[in-house]
Write a protein that holds these residues in place. Sequence first.
Motif, PDB file in Angstrom:
ATOM      1  N   HIS A   1       0.793  -1.358  -0.301  1.00 46.51           N
ATOM      2  CA  HIS A   1       0.214   0.160  -0.325  1.00 46.51           C
ATOM      3  C   HIS A   1       1.103   1.262   0.059  1.00 46.51           C
TER       4      HIS A   1
ATOM      5  N   ARG B   1       0.395   4.156  -2.916  1.00 45.52           N
ATOM      6  CA  ARG B   1      -0.931   4.522  -2.870  1.00 45.52           C
ATOM      7  C   ARG B   1      -0.985   5.738  -1.714  1.00 45.52           C
TER       8      ARG B   1
ATOM      9  N   LEU C   1      -2.862   6.401  -8.266  1.00 46.44           N
ATOM     10  CA  LEU C   1      -2.368   5.946  -7.284  1.00 46.44           C
ATOM     11  C   LEU C   1      -2.471   4.548  -7.527  1.00 46.44           C
ATOM     12  N   ARG C   2      -4.075   4.353  -8.018  1.00 48.89           N
ATOM     13  CA  ARG C   2      -3.894   2.513  -7.675  1.00 48.89           C
ATOM     14  C   ARG C   2      -2.272   2.090  -9.178  1.00 48.89           C
TER      15      ARG C   2
END
Length: 470
Positions: A138, A141, A309-310
Amino acid sequence: MSIRAIDEAPLNPFHRKLTWACAGGPFLDGYLLSIIGVSLVGMTNELSLSTGEVSLIGAAALVGIFVGGLFFGAVTDRLGREAMYTIDLAVLVGASVLSVFVTDSWQVVILRFVLGVAIGADYPIATSLLAEWVPNKHRGRLLGVLILAWYIGAAAAYVIGFVLAEIGGPDAWRWMVASSAVLCAVVLLMRLGTPESPLWLVNKGRTAEAQDAIKSALGRTVPIEELLAASAAEQSVVQSRVRDLFKGVYLRRTLFCGLFYMCQITPMFALLTFGPTILGSFGLGEGNTSHLGSALISIVFVLGCLPALRMVDRIGRRPVIVWSFALMAVPLAVLGGGSSVPVAVVILCFCTYALFSGGPTVLEWTYPNELFPTGIRATAGGVATSISRVGAAAGTYLLPISISRLGIGATMLIGAAITLGGWLVSLLWAEETRGRTLAETSAPPGAATRPSTPGEGRRTDLQDGELERS
């Protein structure tokens, strides 16, 4: 060195709270850098500012950001993320409050410089703290969310500035400055109680404190032996000195982070300046309504960041940054047609550039935090920020000169050339860091680090330390 309890933890409320708290700094940065443009109208009249004084006020924050990024990243690596985190916000609050009571231009210049220093310091502080707490899958992101906060802060400044100007006219400029002081205080309260980075604590040999921090934040108990082994592993591999940024592979990474950041932000500042002219065709280019147009520009860039972001965590950092720079150059090249380009095409190019700029934008703070070890991570982020601000200051200063002497078409072609420079730097030097631990991404190529495959992921940290020392 890595701490599996952090690297493999599921996202929980602590991660979300920390992300919002860290995003408060970039939000304030965007707000503070933008609200001054709105308040300068009334400030100029009341304080009888000359053109030169207005230019100094505008440049003071950029110079401050350069100084803050260059020097306080290293201070953060020495004193700690959490300590500097609080000090930095306190300085922002104090300087913002004092700005309400200014009576002369030199006071504004000094306070804007101080605010700029605090802003430049906040970039490496907030990003390194978040990078060292979030799970691997993560990380890209959540670090990208911080740059979104910058644009949202800028948009908020223009909207609030518009409302206050509508209510109180130009004389409301002190209320505009006061609004930034209130927001700084709110963010400071959000940050209270934020734990220190366990990686930084382990790097400094404070393993018991790192164990307590992980237990408090994540509810996981890491055996002290594992933390001791991780600390020994890092100390045996990494010499945490500022001069390491300018040697061997870290010199290349320092140049990469600084140059791609500069090549991304220089044309962007030019296009943000050109944006109000485009929006003028919709009646948003004059008077107080121009602030709403500027807010719309910031929102367009926010929308451009959302798909990136993804993608940075799904398809990887390298393809995103390489392809983004290549595609960003196309609309700038089309704008090279100058005033002969139809308005509809101009608007389409603006939106296309904003969309594709999301890739390098969300990686501005991801790459510096992933490519350097704990002992110099914040220093690297600060140096990259400082290099980028050279381009930002130059672009802001030279843009009106270029438009008046060369024309808008040639100016946009220069922007396209700079963007292609970012593409070339990324093509040659961008590394893939997706899904890897900070220990793996920050190690020099070919160095022995813990494998991240599922079968080998159960290796103890003590074994990791022995492997890295071998």
